[in-house]
Design an enzyme around this catalytic site. Structure first.
Site, PDB file in Angstrom:
ATOM      1  N   THR A   1      15.072  32.449 -20.552  1.00 23.93           N
ATOM      2  CA  THR A   1      13.713  32.846 -20.916  1.00 23.93           C
ATOM      3  C   THR A   1      13.136  31.753 -21.808  1.00 23.93           C
ATOM      4  O   THR A   1      13.487  31.650 -22.988  1.00 23.93           O
ATOM      5  CB  THR A   1      13.709  34.195 -21.654  1.00 23.93           C
ATOM      6  OG1 THR A   1      14.241  35.199 -20.795  1.00 23.93           O
ATOM      7  CG2 THR A   1      12.286  34.582 -22.051  1.00 23.93           C
TER       8      THR A   1
ATOM      9  N   LYS B   1       8.244  36.984 -17.131  1.00 23.77           N
ATOM     10  CA  LYS B   1       9.285  37.476 -18.034  1.00 23.77           C
ATOM     11  C   LYS B   1       8.746  37.671 -19.450  1.00 23.77           C
ATOM     12  O   LYS B   1       9.049  38.672 -20.119  1.00 23.77           O
ATOM     13  CB  LYS B   1      10.468  36.502 -18.056  1.00 23.77           C
ATOM     14  CG  LYS B   1      11.562  36.863 -19.076  1.00 23.77           C
ATOM     15  CD  LYS B   1      12.172  38.231 -18.786  1.00 23.77           C
ATOM     16  CE  LYS B   1      13.087  38.700 -19.928  1.00 23.77           C
ATOM     17  NZ  LYS B   1      14.213  37.820 -20.184  1.00 23.77           N
TER      18      LYS B   1
END
Length: 299
Positions: free
Chosen positions: A95, A170
């Site tokens: 991420t 995300k």
């Protein structure tokens, strides 16, 4: 298939365990080699550098902490981009900022690799069970090539666009949940004068329209800690959550978008980390907020 896992923190290790469980030959690398011991003890082979890991595998799954780690592991000496990339498949599940993912993916593709970003929703338990939610970005042909591996790791996979799109999605899905943990702490704080047991408060709050799905699995844990029990196992650390909030704010600034609620939540996660909860699960944030206000005599 010989699959490398580059980065064996909580999530990387869980993903490696899943790949081993479904029959792949798994090889690993991590900056702190000690963190690979549970995997090498179970049969994984340890490599000395990211470039060597790439050279020794058909595909490599990358799971790194943040943008700085990503840049170092890809572009540093003996990094991934120094390996023999032609024909290899890279699946990056970290991420990080969308522009970081786009930059490293483009650099890998120029050298002949198929690069797919696929950051995931879910924590360590779903990772071990192959029940993550994958948010893929990249060329259609590359995503199609990665699908056999992704389908063994994820219960659902959405191809949301080109490189950088998965990272954007995300960050978006993480925001409401992380903000909720702080909001839950504030909700518990204003319930203080009621003097209701923690488990009853959590039960009432959990049966309302504003409660996320995550409370089904974590609500009881939060109630136990509020009732005086020790913190449980960490699935998603406060420090990692703080990093995701900060990353979202930085990305928002890059596209001229303000995220005021996110910024407030970030300050609260920073306070929890400063109080020694960096390695605790993110669900420690509402507990910390409730106790902090109780100690100040506000409830």
């Amino acid at each position: 298939m010989k699959i490398g896992v580059c980065g064996t923190g909580r999530m990387g290790s869980s993903i490696a365990q899943r790949l081993m469980a479904v029959g792949h030959e798994v090889n690993v690398w991590n900056r702190d080699a000690a963190k690979t011991k549970p995997l090498t003890g179970a049969g994984a082979k340890l490599f000395a550098s990211p470039a060597e890991l790439l050279d020794g595998c058909d595909a490599v799954v990358v799971m790194l902490l943040n943008d700085a780690a990503t840049e170092a592991v890809y572009r540093g000496p003996n990094g991934i981009l120094k390996g023999k990339l032609a024909g290899k498949l890279l699946i990056d599940m970290s991420t990080v900022r969308p522009d970081t993912m786009s930059s490293i993916g483009t650099a890998a593709a120029v050298q002949g690799a198929a690069f797919v970003e696929c950051p995931v929703g879910g924590s360590t338990a779903p990772a071990k069970e192959g029940k993550l939610f994958g948010l893929a970005g990249g060329a259609k042909a590359d995503v199609a090539r990665a699908m056999p591996i992704l389908e063994q790791l994820c219960r659902r996979i959405e191809h949301v666009g080109e490189l950088g799109s998965g990272a954007t999605m995300k960050l978006a899905i993480n925001l409401p949940l992380l903000v909720y943990w702080q909001a839950l702490g504030e909700a518990l704080t204003i319930c203080g004068p009621l003097n209701l047991p923690a488990d009853r408060l959590i039960d009432i709050l959990s049966d309302t329209a504003g409660t996320p799905t995550a409370m089904k699995g974590r609500g009881a844990d939060i109630a136990r800690v509020l009732g005086g029990q020790p913190l449980g196992e960490t699935a998603f650390a406060v420090s990692a959550a703080k990093k995701d909030l900060a990353t979202a704010i930085a990305f928002g600034q890059s596209i001229h978008t303000e995220l005021p609620v996110t910024a407030s939540a970030l300050a609260c996660f920073e306070a929890a980390e400063a109080a020694g909860l960096g390695d605790a699960d993110a669900t420690a944030v509402p507990v910390h907020w409730t106790r902090r206000n109780k100690n100040r005599g506000t409830i």
